[in-house]
Design a protein around this motif. Structure first.
Motif, mmCIF file in Angstrom:
data_model
loop_
_atom_site.group_PDB
_atom_site.id
_atom_site.type_symbol
_atom_site.label_atom_id
_atom_site.label_comp_id
_atom_site.label_asym_id
_atom_site.label_seq_id
_atom_site.Cartn_x
_atom_site.Cartn_y
_atom_site.Cartn_z
ATOM 1 N N TYR A 85 0.846 -1.203 0.000
ATOM 2 C CA TYR A 85 0.000 0.000 0.000
ATOM 3 C C TYR A 85 0.881 1.253 0.000
ATOM 4 O O TYR A 85 0.694 2.190 -0.803
ATOM 5 C CB TYR A 85 -0.894 -0.018 1.244
ATOM 6 N N PHE A 86 1.871 1.278 0.903
ATOM 7 C CA PHE A 86 2.761 2.437 1.019
ATOM 8 C C PHE A 86 3.571 2.636 -0.263
ATOM 9 O O PHE A 86 3.745 3.763 -0.745
ATOM 10 C CB PHE A 86 3.697 2.258 2.217
ATOM 11 N N LEU A 108 -10.387 11.940 0.457
ATOM 12 C CA LEU A 108 -10.971 10.835 1.224
ATOM 13 C C LEU A 108 -10.437 10.769 2.654
ATOM 14 O O LEU A 108 -10.863 9.934 3.436
ATOM 15 C CB LEU A 108 -10.691 9.509 0.509
ATOM 16 N N GLY A 109 -9.467 11.638 2.951
ATOM 17 C CA GLY A 109 -8.916 11.686 4.310
ATOM 18 C C GLY A 109 -7.821 10.679 4.563
ATOM 19 O O GLY A 109 -7.517 10.356 5.717
ATOM 20 N N VAL A 110 -7.213 10.156 3.483
ATOM 21 C CA VAL A 110 -6.133 9.167 3.629
ATOM 22 C C VAL A 110 -4.833 9.815 3.180
ATOM 23 O O VAL A 110 -4.731 10.324 2.058
ATOM 24 C CB VAL A 110 -6.402 7.903 2.776
ATOM 25 N N SER A 111 -3.811 9.811 4.047
ATOM 26 C CA SER A 111 -2.529 10.449 3.723
ATOM 27 C C SER A 111 -1.412 9.426 3.607
ATOM 28 O O SER A 111 -1.506 8.311 4.143
ATOM 29 C CB SER A 111 -2.167 11.471 4.799
ATOM 30 N N GLU A 112 -0.318 9.834 2.948
ATOM 31 C CA GLU A 112 0.852 8.959 2.817
ATOM 32 C C GLU A 112 1.472 8.697 4.191
ATOM 33 O O GLU A 112 1.959 7.601 4.464
ATOM 34 C CB GLU A 112 1.878 9.612 1.890
ATOM 35 N N ASN A 113 1.395 9.709 5.057
ATOM 36 C CA ASN A 113 1.939 9.573 6.413
ATOM 37 C C ASN A 113 1.193 8.480 7.192
ATOM 38 O O ASN A 113 1.796 7.657 7.890
ATOM 39 C CB ASN A 113 1.823 10.915 7.140
ATOM 40 N N PHE A 114 -0.146 8.440 7.029
ATOM 41 C CA PHE A 114 -0.965 7.436 7.714
ATOM 42 C C PHE A 114 -0.587 6.033 7.242
ATOM 43 O O PHE A 114 -0.377 5.124 8.050
ATOM 44 C CB PHE A 114 -2.449 7.711 7.440
ATOM 45 N N ILE A 115 -0.499 5.844 5.914
ATOM 46 C CA ILE A 115 -0.162 4.525 5.352
ATOM 47 C C ILE A 115 1.246 4.120 5.774
ATOM 48 O O ILE A 115 1.507 2.949 6.084
ATOM 49 C CB ILE A 115 -0.285 4.534 3.814
ATOM 50 N N GLY A 116 2.167 5.098 5.778
ATOM 51 C CA GLY A 116 3.546 4.820 6.172
ATOM 52 C C GLY A 116 3.635 4.324 7.610
ATOM 53 O O GLY A 116 4.386 3.388 7.915
#
Length: 604
Positions: free
Chosen positions: A392-393, A410-418
């Motif tokens: 995903y990341f 959608l409220g999804v960030s790269e920081n969150f996935i990381g």
């Protein structure tokens, strides 16, 4: 005339039993515990009688690899007869197929060698030269696995090879028992479990019913392998009657009674409370209601669910005076209800879909297809998805700025996935369903760009069969969302966009091949051949000469060439007729056009 026919049949036709034409095939059921095999016997005290000891000479290596003696049980039957081995999981199917082939004699390689070579060749052909390494090792021995991880084309080819006898052994999951007619001389159940759940009587009967099919085989046998710890449960399994069949109309809330009521009122089959109650009385649930829901009457249940649909904004209640003393209520479908009904949207998701489409209007990103794909990714598949956070990341970091805007909306960030990928604690809460749905959107987006299930399967570490199911589900849901939007004027902007997206998801090929894929009998490989040969549109194919096609396109038979040209002509004719009707509609004077007499009267 009807009376004459009835009297004729009474005089001339005698009822005949099918047994006179298709003799019954005896199915013998066996249980295997350690080295002993017992026959299922309803008259015996514990439901089974000793049959024989399994006589097999196993080396120490083979004992470790095959403690259940599958190789011995299988080789008693194959390659002269067919055999099915049911396994609890998909991975177990592949492992068992490979394990069996490791210990089969080299003589098995010679059995119908040319046909097996042709199976491998055909599998490569439909997969663009790709072949599953497990199948590559097992098919030469006449063995293959069969489960939902295969694509539909792979399953079809393997099933055909099994039916003709080129393949003699399938290791498979329980889904094969219910959906495919592939009989066998012997059926082996690897364990009395489906995944982690113990077998139900109906599942057991469905599986062993593959053995010894009437008209195909003369005898059939099943062997259930079990451990000592499962002996009591298996004893109950083989002796108890089949489970009763009960209605799930109320249990399956959104797909059951809610959808039924919406359809009844939308189609105007029943619109009043009395009519709906009368209809419910004729359903299986209506018959079983006193067993399934004793505490409520059928009318109370009907009123409760109609109230729920009305509160959700899908139905509207109207009062109709039946008499001075009594008021009867009738229902009609609202705009949102009609959109859900016409789009066949699962009512569990119609509110969420409406909200997502509404939110999409505020900032629809059209620089790529990602945002539209997200809106048409099936909700039910997202709820079952478990993302691989490292993948995903990696995929997230490769997004363009426009595509990252979609995730941000959608409220999804790269920081969150990381942080998820590295296992760090996350303070900010993000909707799990949105995150999962975006992950599946990445899979679909990558698939539309690469149009290769094998490469996407490898990139996301997902079974290719699952990816194909996701693509099929997305194409179907995209069409549903299109019909949903057609009923709601506020979503007019989505209509043209979804028509094109639905085509892309349906065919999943380069844009230039889509017109050719609309023709019956033309799949991706054939479409590429035709395009490279200069046939780049429907008009080209409709005007083609079948004899020239045969000489131009490799491996194209005369029958296939004629079918392609005929189908293209029919499609072109249908499109021309539709355009002609549109022209006639435009040129036809309107019904309310003012006449000369009407104009003279007004002046006077």
């Amino acid at each position: 005339m009807l009376k004459i026919y009835k009297s004729f049949f009474k005089r001339n036709i005698t009822p005949v039993s099918l047994d006179q034409y298709v003799p019954k095939v005896e199915l013998k059921e066996y249980l295997k515990i350690n080295d002993a095999i017992y026959e299922v016997d309803g008259k015996a005290e514990n439901g089974m009688t000793f049959s024989r000891l399994l006589n097999c000479q196993y080396s120490d290596t083979l004992k470790k690899m095959d403690p259940d003696h599958l190789v011995a049980l299988v080789t008693e039957v194959v390659p002269n007869y067919s055999c099915l081995v049911f396994c609890p999981t998909k991975k177990n199917c592949e492992n068992v197929a490979e394990m069996i082939c490791k210990f089969l004699s080299k003589e098995y390689l010679k059995h119908r060698e040319k046909e097996k070579h042709e199976v491998i060749k055909n599998l490569k052909s439909i997969s663009g030269g790709n072949l599953c390494p497990v199948l590559k090792r097992t098919i030469p021995f006449g063995v293959a696995y069969h489960h939902s991880g295969l694509t539909s084309d792979e399953r079809r080819l393997l099933e055909e090879a099994y039916s003709t006898g080129a393949l003699c052994l399938f290791t498979c999951t329980s889904t094969l028992a219910a959906g495919v007619n592939l009989p066998a001389r012997r059926v082996i159940l690897r364990a009395p479990y489906v995944a982690k759940e113990f077998l139900k009587r109906s599942q057991y009967k469905q599986m062993i019913g593959r053995a010894g099919r009437a008209g195909i085989d003369s005898v059939g046998e099943s062997i259930l392998i079990l451990q000592e710890k499962d002996k009591q449960q298996v004893s109950e399994l083989i002796s108890r009657p089949l489970e009763n069949c009960y209605s799930h109309l109320v249990q399956e809330f959104t797909k059951g009674i809610q959808t039924l009521f919406l359809s009844l009122i939308g189609l105007k089959i029943a619109t009043s409370l009395d009519d709906i109650c009368h209809f419910m009385g004729g359903t299986l649930f209506g018959v079983q209601q006193k067993i399934l829901l004793k505490e409520k009457s059928l009318r109370e249940i009907t009123v409760e669910w109609l109230r729920y649909l009305t509160g959700k904004g899908l139905l509207q209640k109207d009062a109709v005076d039946k008499s001075k003393e009594e008021i009867e209520y009738s229902f009609h479908i609202t705009k949102l209800g009609r959109a859900s009904f016409k789009g066949t949207i699962d009512l569990a998701y119609c509110d969420i879909l409406y909200r997502d489409l509404k939110k999409g209007l505020e900032g629809l990103v059209l620089e790529s297809l990602l945002h539209l794909i997200y809106l048409t990714t099936p909700y039910d598949m997202a709820s079952q998805c478990v993302p691989d956070w490292m993948i995903y990341f990696r995929q997230f970091s490769q997004l363009s700025p426009a595509e990252q805007n979609v995730a941000a909306l959608l409220g999804v960030s790269e920081n969150f996935i990381g942080k998820k990928a590295s296992g760090q604690a996350i303070k900010k809460k993000v909707d799990k369903d949105i995150v999962n749905r975006l992950y599946l959107s990445f899979v679909l987006y990558t698939l539309l760009k690469e149009t290769n299930i094998w490469s996407v399967s490898e990139k996301f570490n997902m079974p290719r069969g699952y990816i194909q199911s996701l693509l099929t589900g997305a194409a179907s849901f995209s069409s549903c969302v299109l019909h949903f939007c057609e009923e709601l004027e506020e979503f007019w902007v989505y209509r043209a966009l979804l028509v094109e997206l639905t085509k892309k998801l349906t065919y999943c090929v380069k844009a230039e091949l889509i017109p050719l894929m609309e023709v019956t009998g033309v799949l991706e490989g054939r479409a590429k051949q035709l395009y490279n040969a200069g046939y780049k549109s429907l008009i080209h194919l409709a005007n083609a000469n079948p004899e020239v096609l045969i000489r131009t396109v490799d491996h194209l038979s005369r029958r296939q060439a004629k079918q392609i040209v005929s189908s293209a002509k029919m499609l072109l004719h249908e499109k021309a007729e539709a355009l002609q009707e549109e022209v006639e509609e435009l040129l036809r004077p309107p019904s309310d056009f003012p006449s000369v007499e009407a104009s003279s009267t007004e002046k006077a």
